[in-house]
Scaffold this active site. Structure first.
Site, PDB file in Angstrom:
ATOM      1  N   ASP A  10      33.627  37.420  87.604  1.00 18.52           N
ATOM      2  CA  ASP A  10      32.035  36.806  87.533  1.00 18.52           C
ATOM      3  C   ASP A  10      32.104  35.589  86.937  1.00 18.52           C
ATOM      4  O   ASP A  10      33.296  35.267  86.202  1.00 18.52           O
ATOM      5  CB  ASP A  10      31.174  37.877  86.903  1.00 18.52           C
ATOM      6  CG  ASP A  10      29.838  37.417  86.624  1.00 18.52           C
ATOM      7  OD1 ASP A  10      29.186  36.991  87.644  1.00 18.52           O
ATOM      8  OD2 ASP A  10      29.277  37.533  85.576  1.00 18.52           O
ATOM      9  N   LYS A  51      19.340  36.239  93.090  1.00 14.05           N
ATOM     10  CA  LYS A  51      18.184  35.895  92.336  1.00 14.05           C
ATOM     11  C   LYS A  51      16.898  36.401  92.674  1.00 14.05           C
ATOM     12  O   LYS A  51      16.002  36.901  92.068  1.00 14.05           O
ATOM     13  CB  LYS A  51      18.170  34.386  91.531  1.00 14.05           C
ATOM     14  CG  LYS A  51      19.247  33.878  91.178  1.00 14.05           C
ATOM     15  CD  LYS A  51      20.126  35.095  89.928  1.00 14.05           C
ATOM     16  CE  LYS A  51      21.276  34.431  89.170  1.00 14.05           C
ATOM     17  NZ  LYS A  51      21.902  35.607  88.602  1.00 14.05           N
TER      18      LYS A  51
END
Length: 264
Positions: A10, A51
């Site tokens: 990540d 998001k």
């Protein structure tokens, strides 16, 4: 027996942005702009997701949903998600470049992996335009993974869907999930890894789950740090992590466990 061929990292909270500070600030500001005060704890729950999905998840939280209904006399909908996102994006860009310092031991971990012929991939909840800022900043500091996949490359099916991992494997020529490890700092990272069938590793220090800046972490006693590491590790294991490390300084331990489990 299958050996480790690829580690997929990540970004924010794992390799850059200690404590994953930048997206938290941006989300909280975006909701505040819509007249809704959200807490840092609420904001961190969906961390790692695409998001817009993150915003949608927050709007579905009972307390935030009730605040929204009280304020607007209606249930939050897709238009509201987009409205908050349009506020979130510029807010994030305003802090992104200031919050992309490499976390400790990233360069050492990369050197170790490459010395063993292990390829380095990456996934993110950021868009490609956001990652352009982050990757340029990281490259200046010496970090450049072999592969980056953003949600746009998988029809916006980001975490916890497994497709960004599969796309990394495709780009890097990895034939089987048996050869892949995913390392991340959120529950979304662990879910992404488990859904893909790869070895899932959580990292505690500087993680979104812990939610502390480097200065806040350094100010704690060793006993306090140990307690927080243990608390975060339990959270990762409950989500299905195969292994948890305190920092990327411990990546060799994860590799050894990966190899030993594959021999059983």
């Amino acid at each position: 027996m299958p050996k480790l061929q690829c580690v997929i990292f990540d970004w924010a909270g794992t390799t850059v942005d200690y404590g994953s500070i930048s997206p938290v600030k941006a989300f909280m500001q975006a909701f505040k702009s819509a007249g809704i005060e959200v807490t840092e704890e609420e904001t961190r729950i969906p961390m790692g997701m695409l998001k817009r999905d993150h915003i949608k998840t927050m709007l579905a939280m009972p307390r935030i949903r009730d605040l929204w209904v009280d304020a607007y006399q209606k249930e939050p909908d897709e238009d509201d998600v987009e409205r908050i996102y349009q506020s979130f994006e510029p807010s994030l860009f305003s802090v992104l470049e200031k919050c992309c310092d490499l976390k400790p031991y990233v360069l050492e971990a990369v050197e170790l992996l490459r010395s063993q012929g292990i390829k380095i991939g990456s996934t993110t909840g950021y868009t490609a335009s956001m990652m352009k800022v982050v990757t340029e900043c990281a490259k200046k500091q010496g970090y450049e993974p072999d592969c980056l996949v953003t949600p746009e490359e998988t029809d916006n099916l980001g975490r916890p869907f497994p497709y960004m991992i599969f796309r990394n494997m495709q780009k890097l020529g990895i034939k089987s999930v048996k050869h892949v490890m995913k390392i991340g700092d959120t529950l979304s990272d662990i879910k992404e890894a488990k859904h893909a069938g790869v070895f899932a590793v959580g990292v505690t220090q500087g993680s979104s789950i812990m939610g502390l800046s480097k200065d806040e972490w350094s100010a704690l006693s060793i006993i306090e740090q140990d307690k927080l590491n243990m608390k975060a590790a339990i959270t990762f294991y409950e989500a299905g992590a195969d292994f948890v490390i305190n920092s990327l300084a411990d990546i060799q331990l994860a590799i050894k466990l990966f190899e030993s489990r594959k021999k059983k």
